[in-house]
Each structure stands twice: as C-alpha cells, then as structure tokens.
Design a protein around this motif. Sequence first.
Motif, short mmCIF file in Angstrom:
data_model
loop_
_atom_site.label_atom_id
_atom_site.label_comp_id
_atom_site.label_asym_id
_atom_site.label_seq_id
_atom_site.Cartn_x
_atom_site.Cartn_y
_atom_site.Cartn_z
N MET A 42 25.08 -6.55 -23.25
CA MET A 42 25.59 -5.27 -22.66
C MET A 42 26.69 -4.98 -23.72
SD MET A 42 24.69 -5.62 -18.74
CE MET A 42 25.74 -4.46 -18.23
N PRO A 43 26.96 -3.81 -24.31
CA PRO A 43 27.90 -3.57 -25.03
C PRO A 43 29.46 -3.79 -24.47
CG PRO A 43 26.65 -1.43 -24.41
CD PRO A 43 26.17 -2.72 -23.75
N ILE A 44 29.71 -3.20 -23.32
CA ILE A 44 31.04 -3.44 -22.93
C ILE A 44 31.40 -4.69 -22.10
CG2 ILE A 44 32.72 -2.12 -21.48
CD1 ILE A 44 31.47 0.43 -22.14
N MET A 45 30.51 -4.97 -20.94
CA MET A 45 30.52 -5.97 -20.33
C MET A 45 29.44 -6.90 -20.18
SD MET A 45 31.73 -4.60 -16.64
CE MET A 45 32.84 -3.30 -17.14
N ASP A 46 29.49 -8.17 -19.69
CA ASP A 46 28.11 -8.70 -19.12
C ASP A 46 27.75 -8.38 -17.89
OD1 ASP A 46 29.62 -10.72 -17.92
OD2 ASP A 46 29.61 -12.23 -19.54
N GLY A 47 26.85 -8.96 -17.53
CA GLY A 47 26.17 -8.71 -16.26
C GLY A 47 27.00 -9.70 -15.30
N LEU A 48 27.43 -10.67 -15.50
CA LEU A 48 28.35 -11.36 -14.80
C LEU A 48 29.56 -10.65 -14.48
CD1 LEU A 48 28.30 -14.86 -16.23
CD2 LEU A 48 27.10 -13.94 -14.15
N VAL A 49 30.28 -10.07 -15.41
CA VAL A 49 31.55 -9.16 -15.32
C VAL A 49 31.12 -8.11 -14.42
CG1 VAL A 49 33.45 -7.72 -16.16
CG2 VAL A 49 32.82 -10.15 -17.34
N SER A 50 29.97 -7.36 -14.80
CA SER A 50 29.63 -6.07 -14.27
C SER A 50 29.26 -6.46 -12.65
CB SER A 50 28.13 -5.74 -14.54
OG SER A 50 28.55 -5.20 -15.90
N THR A 51 28.77 -7.59 -12.33
CA THR A 51 28.36 -7.78 -10.98
C THR A 51 29.49 -8.17 -10.26
OG1 THR A 51 26.23 -8.86 -11.51
CG2 THR A 51 27.23 -9.44 -9.49
N SER A 52 30.50 -8.91 -10.72
CA SER A 52 31.57 -8.99 -10.04
C SER A 52 32.55 -7.70 -9.75
CB SER A 52 32.69 -10.14 -10.69
OG SER A 52 33.12 -9.63 -12.06
N LYS A 53 32.66 -6.81 -10.70
CA LYS A 53 33.22 -5.44 -10.39
C LYS A 53 32.59 -4.73 -9.31
CE LYS A 53 35.42 -5.01 -14.90
NZ LYS A 53 36.89 -4.75 -14.27
N ILE A 54 31.10 -4.77 -9.24
CA ILE A 54 30.36 -3.96 -8.34
C ILE A 54 30.70 -4.82 -7.23
CG2 ILE A 54 27.83 -3.76 -7.26
CD1 ILE A 54 27.17 -3.46 -10.39
N ARG A 55 30.65 -5.94 -6.82
CA ARG A 55 30.80 -6.86 -5.78
C ARG A 55 32.36 -6.34 -5.22
NH1 ARG A 55 26.07 -6.80 -4.15
NH2 ARG A 55 24.79 -8.66 -4.74
N GLU A 56 33.43 -6.26 -5.93
CA GLU A 56 34.78 -6.02 -5.86
C GLU A 56 34.83 -4.56 -5.01
OE1 GLU A 56 38.72 -5.14 -8.44
OE2 GLU A 56 37.46 -6.83 -8.72
N TYR A 57 34.01 -3.57 -5.64
CA TYR A 57 34.17 -2.35 -5.37
C TYR A 57 33.44 -2.04 -4.09
CZ TYR A 57 33.13 2.74 -5.44
OH TYR A 57 32.92 4.05 -4.90
N GLU A 58 32.47 -2.82 -3.65
CA GLU A 58 31.74 -2.89 -2.52
C GLU A 58 32.76 -3.42 -1.38
OE1 GLU A 58 27.28 -3.62 -3.90
OE2 GLU A 58 28.30 -5.34 -3.38
N LYS A 59 33.33 -4.42 -1.74
CA LYS A 59 34.32 -4.96 -0.47
C LYS A 59 35.53 -3.98 -0.31
CE LYS A 59 33.40 -9.76 -1.32
NZ LYS A 59 33.96 -11.21 -1.98
N GLU A 60 36.08 -3.34 -1.41
CA GLU A 60 37.14 -2.43 -1.07
C GLU A 60 36.67 -1.37 -0.51
OE1 GLU A 60 38.21 -1.56 -5.30
OE2 GLU A 60 39.57 -3.62 -5.58
N ASN A 61 35.55 -0.96 -0.52
CA ASN A 61 35.17 0.32 -0.12
C ASN A 61 34.27 -0.06 1.30
OD1 ASN A 61 36.03 2.66 -1.61
ND2 ASN A 61 35.57 1.28 -3.13
N LYS A 62 34.24 -1.22 1.61
CA LYS A 62 33.37 -1.31 3.08
C LYS A 62 32.07 -1.08 2.98
CE LYS A 62 37.50 -1.78 5.79
NZ LYS A 62 38.67 -1.62 5.29
N LEU A 63 31.36 -1.39 1.77
CA LEU A 63 29.92 -0.91 1.79
C LEU A 63 28.93 -1.97 1.81
CD1 LEU A 63 30.44 1.07 -1.80
CD2 LEU A 63 30.16 2.12 0.64
N THR A 64 27.98 -1.76 2.19
CA THR A 64 26.78 -2.68 2.39
C THR A 64 26.62 -3.24 0.82
OG1 THR A 64 26.14 -1.76 4.18
CG2 THR A 64 24.52 -3.41 2.94
N PRO A 65 26.60 -4.38 0.53
CA PRO A 65 26.37 -5.07 -0.70
C PRO A 65 24.90 -4.65 -1.28
CG PRO A 65 27.06 -6.77 0.58
CD PRO A 65 26.72 -5.60 1.61
N SER A 66 24.64 -4.31 -2.45
CA SER A 66 23.57 -3.80 -2.99
C SER A 66 22.82 -5.25 -3.42
CB SER A 66 23.43 -2.66 -4.14
OG SER A 66 24.50 -3.26 -4.98
N CYS A 67 21.58 -5.14 -3.83
CA CYS A 67 20.83 -6.36 -4.28
C CYS A 67 20.76 -6.13 -5.83
CB CYS A 67 19.28 -6.27 -3.80
SG CYS A 67 18.50 -7.52 -4.43
#
Length: 67
Positions: free
Chosen positions: A1-26
Amino acid sequence: MPIMDGLVSTSKIREYEKENKLTPSCIMAVTVVSSTGFQQQASTVGIDKYLIKPTSLHELKLLMNIA
C-alpha cells in the motif's frame, strides 16, 4: 500500500473504533507474507482473519463466510 501497510492501517482503524466507542469491524488480510511472526503481528494489531496468496475464490468466500 502506498501510504501505510495493512498493519499500520489496522492499528489506526482499531484506535479510531475505540476512541469513538464503535463496534469493531471485521478486518481481513490477504497477503503473500506467510511468516509466523507476521501473522502474530497481524493478530496483535487486530486483524481478524488472515489468508495467504495465492488463494482461490473458494477460500476467499470461506474467509468471508459467503460460500
């Protein structure tokens, strides 16, 4: 991926979900990296399902539970 890899992307998604009290996506990874270390990293950052390329459409459907 050009800007960030899947590991970084996933960690950012998980962080966003926690910060916004969202149900984790698959989050599913389909990758050529098959090392145990990478799979462990994927699990640690929150990747739910992991599939190694090359893969068949049947395997992908099974991973997505639509077979």
